[in-house]
Design a protein around this motif. Structure first.
Motif, PDB file in Angstrom:
ATOM      1  N   GLY A  15       0.813  -1.208   0.000  1.00 23.66           N
ATOM      2  CA  GLY A  15       0.000   0.000   0.000  1.00 23.66           C
ATOM      3  C   GLY A  15       0.847   1.258   0.000  1.00 23.66           C
ATOM      4  O   GLY A  15       2.054   1.233  -0.287  1.00 23.66           O
ATOM      5  N   LEU A  16       0.220   2.365   0.333  1.00 23.35           N
ATOM      6  CA  LEU A  16       0.868   3.663   0.293  1.00 23.35           C
ATOM      7  C   LEU A  16       1.732   3.885   1.531  1.00 23.35           C
ATOM      8  O   LEU A  16       1.347   3.509   2.636  1.00 23.35           O
ATOM      9  N   SER A  17       2.870   4.499   1.337  1.00 23.73           N
ATOM     10  CA  SER A  17       3.749   4.816   2.457  1.00 23.73           C
ATOM     11  C   SER A  17       3.021   5.733   3.435  1.00 23.73           C
ATOM     12  O   SER A  17       2.385   6.705   3.032  1.00 23.73           O
ATOM     13  N   GLY A  18       3.084   5.393   4.715  1.00 29.05           N
ATOM     14  CA  GLY A  18       2.418   6.199   5.727  1.00 29.05           C
ATOM     15  C   GLY A  18       0.988   5.780   6.003  1.00 29.05           C
ATOM     16  O   GLY A  18       0.291   6.435   6.788  1.00 29.05           O
ATOM     17  N   SER A  19       0.540   4.686   5.386  1.00 30.02           N
ATOM     18  CA  SER A  19      -0.859   4.275   5.565  1.00 30.02           C
ATOM     19  C   SER A  19      -1.037   3.146   6.573  1.00 30.02           C
ATOM     20  O   SER A  19      -2.165   2.715   6.816  1.00 30.02           O
ATOM     21  N   GLY A  20       0.064   2.644   7.159  1.00 32.13           N
ATOM     22  CA  GLY A  20      -0.091   1.677   8.243  1.00 32.13           C
ATOM     23  C   GLY A  20       0.473   0.291   8.012  1.00 32.13           C
ATOM     24  O   GLY A  20       0.254  -0.599   8.823  1.00 32.13           O
ATOM     25  N   LYS A  21       1.210   0.067   6.927  1.00 33.12           N
ATOM     26  CA  LYS A  21       1.711  -1.275   6.632  1.00 33.12           C
ATOM     27  C   LYS A  21       2.646  -1.806   7.719  1.00 33.12           C
ATOM     28  O   LYS A  21       2.559  -2.972   8.091  1.00 33.12           O
ATOM     29  N   SER A  22       3.526  -0.964   8.225  1.00 34.20           N
ATOM     30  CA  SER A  22       4.471  -1.408   9.257  1.00 34.20           C
ATOM     31  C   SER A  22       3.735  -1.827  10.531  1.00 34.20           C
ATOM     32  O   SER A  22       4.080  -2.834  11.163  1.00 34.20           O
ATOM     33  N   THR A  23       2.708  -1.063  10.892  1.00 31.58           N
ATOM     34  CA  THR A  23       1.893  -1.445  12.048  1.00 31.58           C
ATOM     35  C   THR A  23       1.196  -2.775  11.788  1.00 31.58           C
ATOM     36  O   THR A  23       1.119  -3.630  12.676  1.00 31.58           O
ATOM     37  N   ALA A  24       0.704  -2.964  10.570  1.00 34.06           N
ATOM     38  CA  ALA A  24       0.021  -4.208  10.218  1.00 34.06           C
ATOM     39  C   ALA A  24       0.951  -5.410  10.325  1.00 34.06           C
ATOM     40  O   ALA A  24       0.545  -6.486  10.778  1.00 34.06           O
ATOM     41  N   GLN A  92      -3.493 -13.970   0.395  1.00 32.61           N
ATOM     42  CA  GLN A  92      -4.327 -12.791   0.557  1.00 32.61           C
ATOM     43  C   GLN A  92      -3.457 -11.549   0.408  1.00 32.61           C
ATOM     44  O   GLN A  92      -2.376 -11.471   0.979  1.00 32.61           O
ATOM     45  N   ILE A  93      -3.926 -10.573  -0.359  1.00 31.14           N
ATOM     46  CA  ILE A  93      -3.220  -9.302  -0.509  1.00 31.14           C
ATOM     47  C   ILE A  93      -4.060  -8.221   0.155  1.00 31.14           C
ATOM     48  O   ILE A  93      -5.227  -8.029  -0.189  1.00 31.14           O
ATOM     49  N   ILE A  94      -3.466  -7.528   1.118  1.00 32.26           N
ATOM     50  CA  ILE A  94      -4.143  -6.432   1.812  1.00 32.26           C
ATOM     51  C   ILE A  94      -3.442  -5.134   1.436  1.00 32.26           C
ATOM     52  O   ILE A  94      -2.232  -4.994   1.636  1.00 32.26           O
ATOM     53  N   PHE A  95      -4.199  -4.205   0.891  1.00 33.44           N
ATOM     54  CA  PHE A  95      -3.644  -2.923   0.429  1.00 33.44           C
ATOM     55  C   PHE A  95      -4.088  -1.826   1.388  1.00 33.44           C
ATOM     56  O   PHE A  95      -5.279  -1.635   1.631  1.00 33.44           O
ATOM     57  N   PHE A  96      -3.118  -1.071   1.914  1.00 33.71           N
ATOM     58  CA  PHE A  96      -3.403   0.012   2.849  1.00 33.71           C
ATOM     59  C   PHE A  96      -3.290   1.355   2.124  1.00 33.71           C
ATOM     60  O   PHE A  96      -2.355   1.586   1.351  1.00 33.71           O
ATOM     61  N   GLU A  97      -4.250   2.235   2.402  1.00 31.99           N
ATOM     62  CA  GLU A  97      -4.225   3.556   1.789  1.00 31.99           C
ATOM     63  C   GLU A  97      -4.824   4.574   2.756  1.00 31.99           C
ATOM     64  O   GLU A  97      -5.434   4.232   3.761  1.00 31.99           O
ATOM     65  N   ALA A  98      -4.635   5.847   2.434  1.00 34.23           N
ATOM     66  CA  ALA A  98      -5.220   6.945   3.203  1.00 34.23           C
ATOM     67  C   ALA A  98      -5.283   8.154   2.282  1.00 34.23           C
ATOM     68  O   ALA A  98      -4.635   8.183   1.223  1.00 34.23           O
ATOM     69  N   ASP A  99      -6.077   9.145   2.666  1.00 34.92           N
ATOM     70  CA  ASP A  99      -6.153  10.377   1.880  1.00 34.92           C
ATOM     71  C   ASP A  99      -4.779  11.039   1.805  1.00 34.92           C
ATOM     72  O   ASP A  99      -3.986  10.955   2.753  1.00 34.92           O
TER      73      ASP A  99
END
Length: 295
Positions: A15-24, A92-99
């Motif tokens: 997903g997008l940098s800063g959208s939470g992947k590391s936390t996930a 499973q592919i999980i994509f993280f995003e944010a505004d």
């Protein structure tokens, strides 16, 4: 050995940098997954082949973090994904995003540079460029998670809820069912949005106001009598007719969003019912109640 590896789920977090992947990734580590971040895309199949009997006995699965830092992301992603899914059904592919505004705010708060920032590209331009570059991965994802309004704790809780609700089933259309409140805005990732504000509203019943659509009393109030009962019958019939047509056309993922005013009663009751029906029908299904705590 081969059978044990094939049965273990592989979760690709991107997903997008800063959208939470590391936390996930930390969440999946806590769930007992073997986690790797920043692995070159071309090495993913090799890692999976090394995850043998011993890994299968010790861990619940593999969780792999991928983002624009991988130099081979653009060139090798499509071929690698095809190979992974050929070898491993439960991927499973999980994509993280944010505004964009929220991503920029997060980077400004942490004072860390965006991976695509350079002397010729500022933070805002880098965030937009990354969104475009990551579009193919978003399109291939089984689940898209918008973290714009999430705290770290919200993300952890939501991800645990989502993963617990996924029913991996090979070879079927992936369906994500969500409830939401119109007062907070409809979800941008929805493929279909159903407005349920015509159904009886438990909010006006003092006995039910503080409850949610997960409880039998609220579900009965919304769906046991007309028009809820007939609506649910027709909705079920419609979805069971429609989803196989999407699957036949090669659609890989579909997000169904059910909305009411606050996202606490009617939308939750219907989403829960649809989730149960499609689970029994054999679909690879996940469930999210986006605004149940806010409604």
């Amino acid at each position: 050995m081969e059978h044990a590896a094939r049965e273990l789920p592989v979760v690709i977090l991107t997903g997008l940098s800063g959208s939470g992947k590391s936390t996930a990734l930390r969440v999946f580590e806590d769930l007992g997954f073997f986690c790797v971040d920043g692995l070159p895309v071309s090495l993913v199949p090799k890692l999976m082949s090394l995850f043998d009997d011993k890994g299968g006995q010790r861990y619940k699965g593999l969780a792999l973090g991928m983002d624009v830092r991988q130099a081979d992301l653009d060139t090798d992603w499509g071929a690698t994904l095809a190979e992974v899914r050929r070898k491993q059904d439960l991927t499973q592919i999980i994509f993280f995003e944010a505004d964009n505004g929220e991503i920029i705010r997060r980077y400004a708060t942490t004072r860390r540079p965006h991976p695509l920032e350079s002397a010729d590209m500022g933070l805002e331009q880098a965030a937009l460029a990354e969104r475009e570059r990551m579009r193919p991965l978003r399109d291939a994802a089984d689940m898209v998670l918008d973290t714009t309004h999430f705290t770290i704790h919200d993300l952890r809780r939501k991800l645990q809820e989502k993963w617990a609700s996924i029913r991996p089933t090979a070879g079927t259309l992936k369906v994500h069912v969500m409830s939401f409140g119109f007062k907070y805005g409809p979800p941008s990732e929805a493929d279909m949005v159903f407005d349920l504000r015509f159904l009886p509203n438990p909010y006006f019943d003092k006995e039910l106001r503080e409850r949610t659509g997960k409880e039998a009393a609220v579900r009965d109030y919304v769906l046991a009598e007309e028009p809820g009962r007939e609506f649910l019958r027709r909705l079920t019939e419609f979805l069971l007719y429609l989803l196989p047509l999407y699957a036949k056309e090669g659609r890989y993922r579909l997000t169904l969003a059910f909305g009411c005013t606050g996202g606490r009663h009617r939308s939750v009751a219907v989403a829960e019912s649809v989730f149960d029906t499609l689970s029994k029908a054999g679909y690879n299904i996940s469930l999210e109640h986006r605004h149940i705590e806010r409604g």
